[in-house]
Write a protein that holds these residues in place. Structure first.
Motif, PDB file in Angstrom:
ATOM      1  N   LEU A 205       0.949  -1.156   0.008  1.00  0.00           N
ATOM      2  CA  LEU A 205      -0.047   0.139   0.094  1.00  0.00           C
ATOM      3  C   LEU A 205       0.883   1.308   0.002  1.00  0.00           C
ATOM      4  O   LEU A 205       2.027   1.123   0.402  1.00  0.00           O
ATOM      5  CB  LEU A 205      -0.958   0.121   1.106  1.00  0.00           C
ATOM      6  N   ALA A 206       0.393   2.274  -0.494  1.00  0.00           N
ATOM      7  CA  ALA A 206       1.136   3.566  -0.470  1.00  0.00           C
ATOM      8  C   ALA A 206       1.034   4.032   0.965  1.00  0.00           C
ATOM      9  O   ALA A 206      -0.054   3.932   1.530  1.00  0.00           O
ATOM     10  CB  ALA A 206       0.712   4.462  -1.372  1.00  0.00           C
ATOM     11  N   GLY A 207       2.222   4.794   1.410  1.00  0.00           N
ATOM     12  CA  GLY A 207       2.155   5.334   2.687  1.00  0.00           C
ATOM     13  C   GLY A 207       1.240   6.571   2.646  1.00  0.00           C
ATOM     14  O   GLY A 207       0.861   7.165   1.556  1.00  0.00           O
ATOM     15  N   VAL A 208       0.593   7.151   3.952  1.00  0.00           N
ATOM     16  CA  VAL A 208      -0.275   8.217   3.989  1.00  0.00           C
ATOM     17  C   VAL A 208       0.733   9.529   4.233  1.00  0.00           C
ATOM     18  O   VAL A 208       1.624   9.589   5.286  1.00  0.00           O
ATOM     19  CB  VAL A 208      -1.149   8.175   5.056  1.00  0.00           C
ATOM     20  N   VAL A 209       0.675  10.586   3.157  1.00  0.00           N
ATOM     21  CA  VAL A 209       1.476  11.778   3.384  1.00  0.00           C
ATOM     22  C   VAL A 209       0.665  12.923   4.161  1.00  0.00           C
ATOM     23  O   VAL A 209      -0.227  13.134   4.026  1.00  0.00           O
ATOM     24  CB  VAL A 209       1.940  12.159   1.973  1.00  0.00           C
ATOM     25  N   ASP A 210       1.643  13.331   5.149  1.00  0.00           N
ATOM     26  CA  ASP A 210       1.175  14.293   6.115  1.00  0.00           C
ATOM     27  C   ASP A 210      -0.246  14.022   6.455  1.00  0.00           C
ATOM     28  O   ASP A 210      -1.164  14.806   6.359  1.00  0.00           O
ATOM     29  CB  ASP A 210       1.160  15.586   5.159  1.00  0.00           C
TER      30      ASP A 210
ATOM     31  N   PRO B 242       3.159  15.304  12.848  1.00  0.00           N
ATOM     32  CA  PRO B 242       4.434  16.104  12.059  1.00  0.00           C
ATOM     33  C   PRO B 242       4.517  15.541  10.570  1.00  0.00           C
ATOM     34  O   PRO B 242       4.161  14.463  10.230  1.00  0.00           O
ATOM     35  CB  PRO B 242       5.508  15.408  12.697  1.00  0.00           C
ATOM     36  N   GLU B 243       4.936  16.447   9.550  1.00  0.00           N
ATOM     37  CA  GLU B 243       4.917  16.122   8.378  1.00  0.00           C
ATOM     38  C   GLU B 243       5.744  15.037   7.912  1.00  0.00           C
ATOM     39  O   GLU B 243       6.634  14.618   8.497  1.00  0.00           O
ATOM     40  CB  GLU B 243       5.365  17.409   7.500  1.00  0.00           C
ATOM     41  N   GLY B 244       5.193  13.973   7.082  1.00  0.00           N
ATOM     42  CA  GLY B 244       5.807  12.944   6.679  1.00  0.00           C
ATOM     43  C   GLY B 244       5.213  11.973   5.986  1.00  0.00           C
ATOM     44  O   GLY B 244       3.829  12.279   5.869  1.00  0.00           O
ATOM     45  N   VAL B 245       5.739  10.593   5.958  1.00  0.00           N
ATOM     46  CA  VAL B 245       4.968   9.558   5.160  1.00  0.00           C
ATOM     47  C   VAL B 245       4.653   8.604   6.439  1.00  0.00           C
ATOM     48  O   VAL B 245       5.635   8.092   7.010  1.00  0.00           O
ATOM     49  CB  VAL B 245       5.718   8.992   4.248  1.00  0.00           C
ATOM     50  N   TYR B 246       3.305   7.960   6.441  1.00  0.00           N
ATOM     51  CA  TYR B 246       2.993   7.206   7.875  1.00  0.00           C
ATOM     52  C   TYR B 246       2.504   5.777   7.008  1.00  0.00           C
ATOM     53  O   TYR B 246       1.859   6.084   5.974  1.00  0.00           O
ATOM     54  CB  TYR B 246       1.764   8.167   8.479  1.00  0.00           C
ATOM     55  N   ARG B 247       2.960   4.918   7.917  1.00  0.00           N
ATOM     56  CA  ARG B 247       2.613   3.591   7.431  1.00  0.00           C
ATOM     57  C   ARG B 247       2.459   2.501   8.618  1.00  0.00           C
ATOM     58  O   ARG B 247       2.103   3.159   9.552  1.00  0.00           O
ATOM     59  CB  ARG B 247       4.083   3.081   6.788  1.00  0.00           C
ATOM     60  N   ASP B 248       2.277   1.306   8.171  1.00  0.00           N
ATOM     61  CA  ASP B 248       1.661   0.328   9.080  1.00  0.00           C
ATOM     62  C   ASP B 248       2.342   0.257  10.471  1.00  0.00           C
ATOM     63  O   ASP B 248       3.580   0.158  10.583  1.00  0.00           O
ATOM     64  CB  ASP B 248       1.955  -0.997   8.296  1.00  0.00           C
ATOM     65  N   GLY B 249       1.618   0.376  11.516  1.00  0.00           N
ATOM     66  CA  GLY B 249       2.276   0.613  12.677  1.00  0.00           C
ATOM     67  C   GLY B 249       2.770  -0.549  13.346  1.00  0.00           C
ATOM     68  O   GLY B 249       3.731  -0.747  14.169  1.00  0.00           O
ATOM     69  N   GLY B 250       2.225  -1.831  12.691  1.00  0.00           N
ATOM     70  CA  GLY B 250       3.213  -3.017  12.904  1.00  0.00           C
ATOM     71  C   GLY B 250       4.438  -3.317  12.578  1.00  0.00           C
ATOM     72  O   GLY B 250       5.036  -4.132  13.082  1.00  0.00           O
ATOM     73  N   LEU B 251       5.138  -2.544  11.861  1.00  0.00           N
ATOM     74  CA  LEU B 251       6.420  -2.442  11.383  1.00  0.00           C
ATOM     75  C   LEU B 251       7.393  -2.297  12.662  1.00  0.00           C
ATOM     76  O   LEU B 251       8.364  -2.921  12.922  1.00  0.00           O
ATOM     77  CB  LEU B 251       6.701  -1.312  10.574  1.00  0.00           C
ATOM     78  N   LEU B 252       6.878  -1.439  13.621  1.00  0.00           N
ATOM     79  CA  LEU B 252       7.711  -1.212  14.752  1.00  0.00           C
ATOM     80  C   LEU B 252       6.862  -1.947  15.975  1.00  0.00           C
ATOM     81  O   LEU B 252       7.632  -2.555  16.809  1.00  0.00           O
ATOM     82  CB  LEU B 252       7.579   0.352  14.945  1.00  0.00           C
TER      83      LEU B 252
END
Length: 362
Positions: free
Chosen positions: A227-232, A237-247
């Protein structure tokens, strides 16, 4: 639900030190449960549908009270479905049906898959965002990651290099993941989350509201390269947000509970991060999980399921071009999961927890 008696237990019961002491003294009472985690794991959530239905449709409603539901990836979607109306069982059934009907043939781009997931979320929630945000008893917390360095790239080469760096560095130290991602906790403003101080990774508290609920749910399920990351993300804080399960794959977090952290889970092991799965020596922290009661399918139960496992993402490849067979397999697993819920409620009624308890990650 009526308990089904089988020759072997359907559930494995594990608990932290303080949870074991609590259960031996008080048993499990719904009023004692104040936190429920929901792990990442995709289709595995369908395999514990019956357990979820027993917990949220029968057990917890016996003692309504404020509770925190903290989920990553499919865990956050489960909890959104549970809290989007006054009928959590109906919400769980709807999510299971929508998820089972999805089609992925491997030819779609991450942007196209993200668009499909957004449509799934629209079908699931409809106009019930406000009920999720203002549920009288459940407060939703959505776990995401904020990408750093190459992990913020969307092109296959750059993101692939970022993933390779993350996987390689994680082999040596989980703390090295700080170079590639930060934690985001998206939850309603007001009272702090029931967590002790987070000092392992940079963490961002992000206010959850109508402007970012769906974006946060999409971000929490945004598997890199799929899936594409969610931008901002709004409010973050600005950035690309992804699957919380990675961490936070299985949410090995420092829970601040006054009672019991009830954890309906896919497995009896708590794995800190997504890329820790093959690292058998890297498990959840017993101190963080001291008040956690982990309830999961037993090895004997799994042997009775199609392919002797819970549904998972590999099924899309195994049943390529035969979605009818995949759906049949998943529906069989969902039907069998009623045994999990029946056994959970039987344990609640009989109080025979101490006969089954094992230490978490032992």
């Amino acid at each position: 639900m009526v308990a089904i008696h089988t020759s072997s237990p359907a559930l494995t019961i594990r608990a932290g030190r303080d949870a074991i002491a609590h259960l031996r003294e008080h048993g499990l009472q719904p009023e004692h449960v104040d936190i429920i985690p929901g792990a990442a794991g995709g289709p595995k959530a369908l395999g514990i549908l019956g357990l979820d239905r027993a917990v949220f449709g029968d057990f917890l409603p016996r003692a309504p009270r404020p509770r925190t539901l903290i989920g990553a990836s499919i865990g956050s979607w489960r909890f959104a479905a549970i809290s989007m109306s006054t009928d959590p069982v109906a919400g769980l059934r709807q999510l299971a049906e929508i998820y089972t009907r999805q089609r992925f043939d491997g030819r779609h781009s991450p942007a196209q898959v993200s668009e499909q997931c957004a449509l799934m979320l629209e079908e699931l929630i409809g106009d019930r965002d406000d009920h999720i945000l203002n549920h009288p008893h459940y407060r939703l917390a959505i776990v995401v990651i904020r990408s750093r360095g190459l992990m913020a790239r969307e092109d296959g080469l750059g993101l692939g290099a970022g993933l390779a760096g993350l996987i390689g560095s994680n082999l040596f130290s989980r703390k090295a993941s700080r170079l590639f991602m930060e934690r985001g906790l998206v939850y309603p403003a007001g009272d702090a989350l029931p967590l002790h101080e987070l000092n392992d990774f940079t963490s961002h508290d992000i206010p959850l509201g109508p402007d970012n609920l769906r974006a946060a749910l999409l971000a929490s399920a945004a598997i890199p390269m799929v899936l594409a990351g969610v931008v901002d993300l709004p409010g973050a804080p600005e950035g690309v947000y992804r699957d919380g399960g990675l961490l936070d794959y299985h949410l090995d977090l420092p829970y601040r509970s006054e009672g019991i952290v009830l954890y309906p889970h896919f497995t009896d092991r708590v794995i800190p991060g997504w890329f820790d799965k093959p690292l058998r020596w890297r498990n959840g922290d017993p101190q963080k999980l001291s008040r956690t009661l982990l309830v999961s399918p037993s090895a004997e139960y799994l042997q009775t399921l199609p392919n002797r496992k819970l549904p998972d993402r590999r099924d899309f490849k195994q049943f390529m071009n035969d979605d009818a067979a995949r759906e049949a397999s998943w529906r069989k697993a969902m039907a069998e999961s009623e045994r999990l819920g029946d056994e959970f409620l039987e344990l609640v009624e009989t109080g025979k927890w101490t006969e089954r308890l094992k230490a978490i990650n032992s």
